[in-house]
Design a protein around this motif. Sequence first.
Motif, PDB file in Angstrom:
ATOM      1  N   GLY A 489       0.810  -1.218   0.000  1.00 31.58           N
ATOM      2  CA  GLY A 489       0.000   0.000   0.000  1.00 31.58           C
ATOM      3  C   GLY A 489       0.843   1.268   0.000  1.00 31.58           C
ATOM      4  N   GLY A 490       2.185   1.103   0.054  1.00 35.24           N
ATOM      5  CA  GLY A 490       3.034   2.292  -0.085  1.00 35.24           C
ATOM      6  C   GLY A 490       3.918   2.550   1.128  1.00 35.24           C
ATOM      7  N   VAL A 491       5.040   3.253   0.883  1.00 35.29           N
ATOM      8  CA  VAL A 491       5.972   3.603   1.967  1.00 35.29           C
ATOM      9  C   VAL A 491       6.506   5.011   1.704  1.00 35.29           C
ATOM     10  CG1 VAL A 491       8.057   2.663   0.832  1.00 35.29           C
ATOM     11  CG2 VAL A 491       7.950   2.754   3.324  1.00 35.29           C
ATOM     12  N   THR A 492       6.832   5.735   2.780  1.00 35.05           N
ATOM     13  CA  THR A 492       7.360   7.098   2.630  1.00 35.05           C
ATOM     14  C   THR A 492       8.883   7.084   2.774  1.00 35.05           C
ATOM     15  OG1 THR A 492       7.227   7.500   5.003  1.00 35.05           O
ATOM     16  CG2 THR A 492       5.279   8.058   3.709  1.00 35.05           C
ATOM     17  N   PHE A 493       9.518   8.165   2.296  1.00 32.65           N
ATOM     18  CA  PHE A 493      10.981   8.264   2.408  1.00 32.65           C
ATOM     19  C   PHE A 493      11.420   8.359   3.872  1.00 32.65           C
ATOM     20  CE2 PHE A 493      10.616   9.682  -2.070  1.00 32.65           C
ATOM     21  CZ  PHE A 493      11.502   8.773  -2.624  1.00 32.65           C
ATOM     22  N   ALA A 494      10.566   8.939   4.723  1.00 32.42           N
ATOM     23  CA  ALA A 494      10.930   9.049   6.144  1.00 32.42           C
ATOM     24  C   ALA A 494      11.006   7.658   6.784  1.00 32.42           C
ATOM     25  CB  ALA A 494       9.923   9.927   6.884  1.00 32.42           C
ATOM     26  N   GLU A 495      10.075   6.765   6.404  1.00 36.15           N
ATOM     27  CA  GLU A 495      10.113   5.400   6.950  1.00 36.15           C
ATOM     28  C   GLU A 495      11.374   4.677   6.465  1.00 36.15           C
ATOM     29  OE1 GLU A 495       5.599   3.798   7.307  1.00 36.15           O
ATOM     30  OE2 GLU A 495       6.066   4.794   5.429  1.00 36.15           O
ATOM     31  N   ILE A 496      11.719   4.902   5.194  1.00 37.47           N
ATOM     32  CA  ILE A 496      12.923   4.275   4.641  1.00 37.47           C
ATOM     33  C   ILE A 496      14.149   4.780   5.413  1.00 37.47           C
ATOM     34  CG2 ILE A 496      14.395   4.134   2.591  1.00 37.47           C
ATOM     35  CD1 ILE A 496      11.780   4.407   0.911  1.00 37.47           C
ATOM     36  N   ALA A 497      14.184   6.096   5.700  1.00 35.65           N
ATOM     37  CA  ALA A 497      15.307   6.678   6.456  1.00 35.65           C
ATOM     38  C   ALA A 497      15.394   6.047   7.843  1.00 35.65           C
ATOM     39  CB  ALA A 497      15.121   8.194   6.574  1.00 35.65           C
ATOM     40  N   ALA A 498      14.238   5.846   8.480  1.00 35.23           N
ATOM     41  CA  ALA A 498      14.231   5.261   9.830  1.00 35.23           C
ATOM     42  C   ALA A 498      14.752   3.828   9.801  1.00 35.23           C
ATOM     43  CB  ALA A 498      12.814   5.309  10.402  1.00 35.23           C
ATOM     44  N   LEU A 499      14.376   3.069   8.760  1.00 36.21           N
ATOM     45  CA  LEU A 499      14.853   1.680   8.653  1.00 36.21           C
ATOM     46  C   LEU A 499      16.355   1.644   8.368  1.00 36.21           C
ATOM     47  CD1 LEU A 499      11.833   0.190   6.723  1.00 36.21           C
ATOM     48  CD2 LEU A 499      12.645  -0.624   8.942  1.00 36.21           C
ATOM     49  N   ARG A 500      16.839   2.595   7.560  1.00 40.88           N
ATOM     50  CA  ARG A 500      18.288   2.651   7.296  1.00 40.88           C
ATOM     51  C   ARG A 500      19.038   2.992   8.573  1.00 40.88           C
ATOM     52  NH1 ARG A 500      17.614   5.852   1.656  1.00 40.88           N
ATOM     53  NH2 ARG A 500      17.473   4.055   0.290  1.00 40.88           N
ATOM     54  N   PHE A 501      18.421   3.851   9.366  1.00 42.74           N
ATOM     55  CA  PHE A 501      19.041   4.218  10.654  1.00 42.74           C
ATOM     56  C   PHE A 501      19.174   2.973  11.534  1.00 42.74           C
ATOM     57  CE2 PHE A 501      18.366   5.390  15.140  1.00 42.74           C
ATOM     58  CZ  PHE A 501      19.463   6.208  15.348  1.00 42.74           C
ATOM     59  N   LEU A 502      18.129   2.141  11.576  1.00 36.84           N
ATOM     60  CA  LEU A 502      18.184   0.903  12.381  1.00 36.84           C
ATOM     61  C   LEU A 502      19.245  -0.052  11.831  1.00 36.84           C
ATOM     62  CD1 LEU A 502      14.404   0.069  13.017  1.00 36.84           C
ATOM     63  CD2 LEU A 502      16.021   1.129  14.600  1.00 36.84           C
ATOM     64  N   SER A 503      19.363  -0.103  10.480  1.00 35.41           N
ATOM     65  CA  SER A 503      20.370  -0.993   9.871  1.00 35.41           C
ATOM     66  C   SER A 503      21.780  -0.610  10.289  1.00 35.41           C
ATOM     67  CB  SER A 503      20.299  -0.935   8.339  1.00 35.41           C
ATOM     68  OG  SER A 503      19.071  -1.429   7.866  1.00 35.41           O
ATOM     69  N   GLN A 504      21.993   0.695  10.526  1.00 30.39           N
ATOM     70  CA  GLN A 504      23.357   1.173  10.796  1.00 30.39           C
ATOM     71  C   GLN A 504      23.721   1.154  12.273  1.00 30.39           C
ATOM     72  OE1 GLN A 504      22.964   4.910   8.861  1.00 30.39           O
ATOM     73  NE2 GLN A 504      23.437   4.099   6.834  1.00 30.39           N
ATOM     74  N   LEU A 505      22.750   0.852  13.136  1.00 25.02           N
ATOM     75  CA  LEU A 505      23.061   0.831  14.570  1.00 25.02           C
ATOM     76  C   LEU A 505      24.097  -0.253  14.853  1.00 25.02           C
ATOM     77  CD1 LEU A 505      19.592   1.215  16.341  1.00 25.02           C
ATOM     78  CD2 LEU A 505      21.408   2.902  16.183  1.00 25.02           C
ATOM     79  N   GLU A 506      25.062   0.088  15.697  1.00 19.06           N
ATOM     80  CA  GLU A 506      26.150  -0.846  16.028  1.00 19.06           C
ATOM     81  C   GLU A 506      25.604  -2.160  16.585  1.00 19.06           C
ATOM     82  OE1 GLU A 506      29.634  -0.832  15.802  1.00 19.06           O
ATOM     83  OE2 GLU A 506      29.117   0.714  14.345  1.00 19.06           O
ATOM     84  N   ASP A 507      24.665  -2.026  17.560  1.00 18.79           N
ATOM     85  CA  ASP A 507      24.182  -3.235  18.235  1.00 18.79           C
ATOM     86  C   ASP A 507      22.781  -3.606  17.742  1.00 18.79           C
ATOM     87  OD1 ASP A 507      22.988  -1.004  19.186  1.00 18.79           O
ATOM     88  OD2 ASP A 507      22.950  -1.629  21.290  1.00 18.79           O
ATOM     89  N   GLY A 508      22.420  -3.079  16.554  1.00 10.65           N
ATOM     90  CA  GLY A 508      21.055  -3.304  16.062  1.00 10.65           C
ATOM     91  C   GLY A 508      20.785  -4.765  15.754  1.00 10.65           C
ATOM     92  N   GLY A 509      21.791  -5.412  15.158  1.00 12.33           N
ATOM     93  CA  GLY A 509      21.641  -6.831  14.871  1.00 12.33           C
ATOM     94  C   GLY A 509      20.816  -7.166  13.650  1.00 12.33           C
TER      95      GLY A 509
END
Length: 534
Positions: A489-509
């Motif tokens: 149903g769609g995704v926004t660029f802000a959600e994509i940014a938030a997911l990229r932020f989680l991907s880059q967390l040191e201890d995100g896993g």
Amino acid sequence: MFTLKGNRLPAADVKNIIFFVRPRLELMDIIAENVLSEDRRGPTRDFHILFVPRRSLLCEQRLKDLGVLGSFIHREEYSLDLIPFDGDLLSMESEGAFKECYLEGDQTSLYHAAKGLMTLQALYGTIPQIFGKGECARQVANMMIRMKREFTGSQNLIFPVFDNLLLLDRNVDLLTPLATQLTYEGLIDEIYGIQNSYVKLPPEKFAPKKQGDGGKDLPTEAKKLQLNSAEELYAEIRDKNFNAVGSVLSKKAKIISAAFEERHNAKTVGEIKQFVSQLPHMQAARGSLANHTSIAELIKDVTTSEDFFDKLTVEQEFMSGIDTDKVNNYIEDCIAQKHSLIKVLRLVCLQSVCNSGLKQKVLDYYKREILQTYGYEHILTLHNLEKAGLLKPQTGGRNNYPTIRKTLRLWMDDVNEQNPTDISYVYSGYAPLSVRLAQLLSRPGWRSIEEVLRILPGPHFEERQPLPTGLQKKRQPGENRVTLIFFLGGVTFAEIAALRFLSQLEDGGTEYVIATTKLMNGTSWIEALMEKPF
């Protein structure tokens, strides 16, 4: 290659003409017009049609009714389901998906999503675990399981790249797209609209300034720029909160000018040669910096305006749960001053979602004001928004939003926009619900939020796909899981940014790869739900 337009086809000395189209009826009318206006006296041409991603009997019937079906030598389909937009981003670019699924009960786009996911599994191995939330997510998972059963003969012997697949319905989180995105890329999309990774910008900011010509010949053609991670500087700033972009740009400017100053220190032939070899890269960096400085100035003109600030204040009050149950003065003023209808609808829908529906009296007041100001033809649009659950009367009298907000920590008061520690930085305080669900799934798991999952619409489920022996993953210590998250149903660029932020967390896993039916923002979303008056 030409864009599909009515009347005659552009003049070209060719034998074959191929129409490459989505299976939509209104496009068939244009194609018929093209074919019928073809000059019969000239050399005969062969016509072919390719439907993306599937052939459609309805469209072929329409061509037959218009008397041109026989003109096509080949009628084929080109199965393009998921289009890569970036290293971690795939989209079906099916703008009607949300409306089809939630208003018209048409599940074609869900079938294409399942088909696209099967193609990904054929290339990158079976995904061992599927999680999902929402009615459409359940349907897609069922289709995938059925398709897999139908291909039982062939074992997929590719080592799986993805550990998990998370299917999320857009209507599980109707709130996020309605709010104004505050990341750099999100704001470019909000203000100018990013279409297939290109943006068109007003040209006057990009005109090279020459001494003494007094700005006579300003370009009139819009400046078209491609935006993706291939550009170093854009990759660095795209997902930052806009308030953190300025400092990055000025730091870059200092580095680049220092690099150009180096040429004065180059004395020997070797040093000069080395400087010259770096020149193309430095010039590209300088051009890129100039472009983004201009874009940032354009955005700043908007974000520093009083109206932008007022609108943001109202949005943030709603999202933090202040005064969501009465008629809002700012929205009243916007209607009275006849601001853009989409802006008004976004705010009213946001208020409705943050209040689990509006009291009947408040809802009727808004509807009456909107119809009397913008015209009664919009009654159909209001009906669509109601049916999609964006604008609804409060039933049962209980507002569940505060419970959801507290349990999922959707509102954070102290946000560090420069060096964020939480995903809420993408909306300066509000953490996208959809991304919070993904974050909690990876750690500690959804069992911890069972009660909230029950309040949110649609079922939640987990499916396991057995892997052939020898393909189970042995995870090395410190190795991240990879989750494919599919927004139906769609995704926004802000959600994509938030997911990229989680991907880059040191201890995100967990690293995330994002797929969706369409890249969208609140404006394009509401536009797709509006009924066009004939």
